[in-house]
Design a protein around this motif. Structure first.
Motif, PDB file in Angstrom:
ATOM      1  N   GLY A   2      28.565  41.049  25.279  1.00 35.72           N
ATOM      2  CA  GLY A   2      28.660  42.324  24.598  1.00 35.72           C
ATOM      3  C   GLY A   2      30.053  42.786  24.923  1.00 35.72           C
ATOM      4  N   ILE A   3      30.277  43.873  24.404  1.00 34.32           N
ATOM      5  CA  ILE A   3      31.604  44.706  24.700  1.00 34.32           C
ATOM      6  C   ILE A   3      31.694  45.150  26.290  1.00 34.32           C
ATOM      7  CG2 ILE A   3      30.893  46.865  23.704  1.00 34.32           C
ATOM      8  CD1 ILE A   3      34.284  45.491  23.217  1.00 34.32           C
ATOM      9  N   LEU A   4      30.842  45.602  26.792  1.00 34.89           N
ATOM     10  CA  LEU A   4      30.957  46.013  28.209  1.00 34.89           C
ATOM     11  C   LEU A   4      31.164  44.883  29.032  1.00 34.89           C
ATOM     12  CD1 LEU A   4      30.359  48.193  30.210  1.00 34.89           C
ATOM     13  CD2 LEU A   4      28.140  47.582  30.220  1.00 34.89           C
ATOM     14  N   GLY A   5      30.705  43.619  28.643  1.00 37.15           N
ATOM     15  CA  GLY A   5      30.885  42.196  29.426  1.00 37.15           C
ATOM     16  C   GLY A   5      32.408  41.992  29.263  1.00 37.15           C
ATOM     17  N   TRP A   6      32.877  42.150  27.932  1.00 32.94           N
ATOM     18  CA  TRP A   6      34.176  41.921  27.685  1.00 32.94           C
ATOM     19  C   TRP A   6      35.207  42.645  28.427  1.00 32.94           C
ATOM     20  CZ3 TRP A   6      36.965  38.012  25.241  1.00 32.94           C
ATOM     21  CH2 TRP A   6      36.359  37.281  24.394  1.00 32.94           C
ATOM     22  N   ILE A   7      34.890  43.948  28.813  1.00 35.36           N
ATOM     23  CA  ILE A   7      35.529  44.998  29.592  1.00 35.36           C
ATOM     24  C   ILE A   7      35.643  44.504  31.015  1.00 35.36           C
ATOM     25  CG2 ILE A   7      35.719  47.532  30.037  1.00 35.36           C
ATOM     26  CD1 ILE A   7      34.845  48.047  27.142  1.00 35.36           C
ATOM     27  N   VAL A   8      34.450  44.465  31.483  1.00 41.08           N
ATOM     28  CA  VAL A   8      34.446  43.869  32.940  1.00 41.08           C
ATOM     29  C   VAL A   8      35.216  42.641  33.213  1.00 41.08           C
ATOM     30  CG1 VAL A   8      32.829  43.162  34.712  1.00 41.08           C
ATOM     31  CG2 VAL A   8      32.136  45.325  33.507  1.00 41.08           C
ATOM     32  N   LEU A   9      34.715  41.687  32.221  1.00 42.52           N
ATOM     33  CA  LEU A   9      35.723  40.479  32.578  1.00 42.52           C
ATOM     34  C   LEU A   9      37.090  40.518  32.190  1.00 42.52           C
ATOM     35  CD1 LEU A   9      35.615  37.264  32.170  1.00 42.52           C
ATOM     36  CD2 LEU A   9      35.470  37.510  29.932  1.00 42.52           C
ATOM     37  N   GLY A  10      37.535  41.439  31.464  1.00 40.20           N
ATOM     38  CA  GLY A  10      39.115  41.786  31.497  1.00 40.20           C
ATOM     39  C   GLY A  10      39.735  42.385  32.693  1.00 40.20           C
ATOM     40  N   LEU A  11      38.800  43.460  33.010  1.00 42.58           N
ATOM     41  CA  LEU A  11      39.207  44.159  34.216  1.00 42.58           C
ATOM     42  C   LEU A  11      39.382  43.385  35.378  1.00 42.58           C
ATOM     43  CD1 LEU A  11      37.170  47.465  34.001  1.00 42.58           C
ATOM     44  CD2 LEU A  11      39.503  47.102  33.414  1.00 42.58           C
ATOM     45  N   VAL A  12      38.383  42.416  35.621  1.00 47.82           N
ATOM     46  CA  VAL A  12      38.534  41.570  36.851  1.00 47.82           C
ATOM     47  C   VAL A  12      39.487  40.421  36.501  1.00 47.82           C
ATOM     48  CG1 VAL A  12      37.142  40.002  38.144  1.00 47.82           C
ATOM     49  CG2 VAL A  12      36.084  41.813  37.468  1.00 47.82           C
ATOM     50  N   ALA A  13      39.638  39.834  35.494  1.00 43.90           N
ATOM     51  CA  ALA A  13      40.696  38.907  35.139  1.00 43.90           C
ATOM     52  C   ALA A  13      42.046  39.570  35.340  1.00 43.90           C
ATOM     53  CB  ALA A  13      40.647  38.346  33.720  1.00 43.90           C
ATOM     54  N   GLY A  14      42.246  40.875  34.877  1.00 42.36           N
ATOM     55  CA  GLY A  14      43.541  41.463  35.050  1.00 42.36           C
ATOM     56  C   GLY A  14      43.865  41.567  36.556  1.00 42.36           C
ATOM     57  N   ALA A  15      43.013  41.832  37.437  1.00 38.60           N
ATOM     58  CA  ALA A  15      43.109  42.229  39.017  1.00 38.60           C
ATOM     59  C   ALA A  15      43.535  40.919  39.565  1.00 38.60           C
ATOM     60  CB  ALA A  15      41.857  42.726  39.556  1.00 38.60           C
ATOM     61  N   ILE A  16      42.623  39.742  39.052  1.00 40.27           N
ATOM     62  CA  ILE A  16      43.183  38.531  39.637  1.00 40.27           C
ATOM     63  C   ILE A  16      44.255  37.885  39.160  1.00 40.27           C
ATOM     64  CG2 ILE A  16      42.444  35.938  39.663  1.00 40.27           C
ATOM     65  CD1 ILE A  16      39.514  37.020  39.434  1.00 40.27           C
ATOM     66  N   ALA A  17      44.789  38.215  37.968  1.00 39.13           N
ATOM     67  CA  ALA A  17      46.020  37.831  37.484  1.00 39.13           C
ATOM     68  C   ALA A  17      47.159  38.522  38.148  1.00 39.13           C
ATOM     69  CB  ALA A  17      46.171  37.940  36.049  1.00 39.13           C
ATOM     70  N   LYS A  18      46.786  39.897  38.509  1.00 40.80           N
ATOM     71  CA  LYS A  18      47.803  40.752  39.284  1.00 40.80           C
ATOM     72  C   LYS A  18      48.126  40.074  40.961  1.00 40.80           C
ATOM     73  CE  LYS A  18      50.393  44.094  40.265  1.00 40.80           C
ATOM     74  NZ  LYS A  18      51.907  44.109  39.776  1.00 40.80           N
ATOM     75  N   LEU A  19      46.930  39.542  41.327  1.00 45.82           N
ATOM     76  CA  LEU A  19      46.870  38.825  42.653  1.00 45.82           C
ATOM     77  C   LEU A  19      47.730  37.434  42.477  1.00 45.82           C
ATOM     78  CD1 LEU A  19      43.459  39.439  44.019  1.00 45.82           C
ATOM     79  CD2 LEU A  19      45.369  40.443  44.842  1.00 45.82           C
ATOM     80  N   ILE A  20      47.521  36.879  41.586  1.00 42.98           N
ATOM     81  CA  ILE A  20      48.288  35.526  41.122  1.00 42.98           C
ATOM     82  C   ILE A  20      49.716  35.917  41.143  1.00 42.98           C
ATOM     83  CG2 ILE A  20      48.575  33.548  39.839  1.00 42.98           C
ATOM     84  CD1 ILE A  20      45.453  33.588  39.504  1.00 42.98           C
ATOM     85  N   LEU A  21      50.152  36.943  40.216  1.00 45.50           N
ATOM     86  CA  LEU A  21      51.532  37.251  39.856  1.00 45.50           C
ATOM     87  C   LEU A  21      51.814  38.446  40.641  1.00 45.50           C
ATOM     88  CD1 LEU A  21      51.463  36.385  36.063  1.00 45.50           C
ATOM     89  CD2 LEU A  21      52.820  35.114  37.790  1.00 45.50           C
ATOM     90  N   PRO A  22      52.088  38.625  41.712  1.00 41.01           N
ATOM     91  CA  PRO A  22      52.621  39.746  42.346  1.00 41.01           C
ATOM     92  C   PRO A  22      53.973  40.174  41.940  1.00 41.01           C
ATOM     93  CG  PRO A  22      52.724  38.046  44.231  1.00 41.01           C
ATOM     94  CD  PRO A  22      52.105  37.528  42.662  1.00 41.01           C
ATOM     95  N   GLY A  23      54.073  41.257  42.243  1.00 40.04           N
ATOM     96  CA  GLY A  23      55.557  41.677  41.571  1.00 40.04           C
ATOM     97  C   GLY A  23      55.783  42.977  40.950  1.00 40.04           C
ATOM     98  N   ARG A  24      56.748  43.395  40.279  1.00 42.86           N
ATOM     99  CA  ARG A  24      56.888  44.858  39.883  1.00 42.86           C
ATOM    100  C   ARG A  24      56.902  44.512  38.301  1.00 42.86           C
ATOM    101  NH1 ARG A  24      61.377  47.962  42.433  1.00 42.86           N
ATOM    102  NH2 ARG A  24      59.825  49.591  41.335  1.00 42.86           N
TER     103      ARG A  24
END
Length: 90
Positions: A2-24
């Protein structure tokens, strides 16, 4: 998923991606998390087009890898687009 699953997945994926790609990349965590949702959508689209796999189940490893990969791509593009913004030239 569902749409809520997409949002949660995207939020967590964005946080993980930010940890993988630190920077400004600019924009802070809020923009990073929004870009993560966009990246999850992009990852699902690319996965279905290139590998004939989609984002099926929330707990599937392929779903998470595609979402995180898409978020990394979106963060890289966003970082390239905003690289020179905010700098002042003397």
């Amino acid at each position: 998923m569902g749409i809520l699953g997409w949002i949660v997945l995207g939020l967590v994926a964005g946080a993980i991606a930010k940890l993988i790609l630190p920077g400004r990349q600019g924009g802070g965590w809020i923009i990073t998390l929004i870009l993560g949702v966009v990246g999850a959508l992009l990852g699902g689209f690319l996965g279905s087009v290139l590998f004939n796999v989609g984002l099926e189940d929330f707990w599937s490893i392929q779903t998470w890898l595609l979402a995180i990969g898409g978020a990394i791509i979106v963060l890289l593009i966003y970082g390239l687009l905003t690289k020179n913004r905010g700098r002042t030239t003397a």
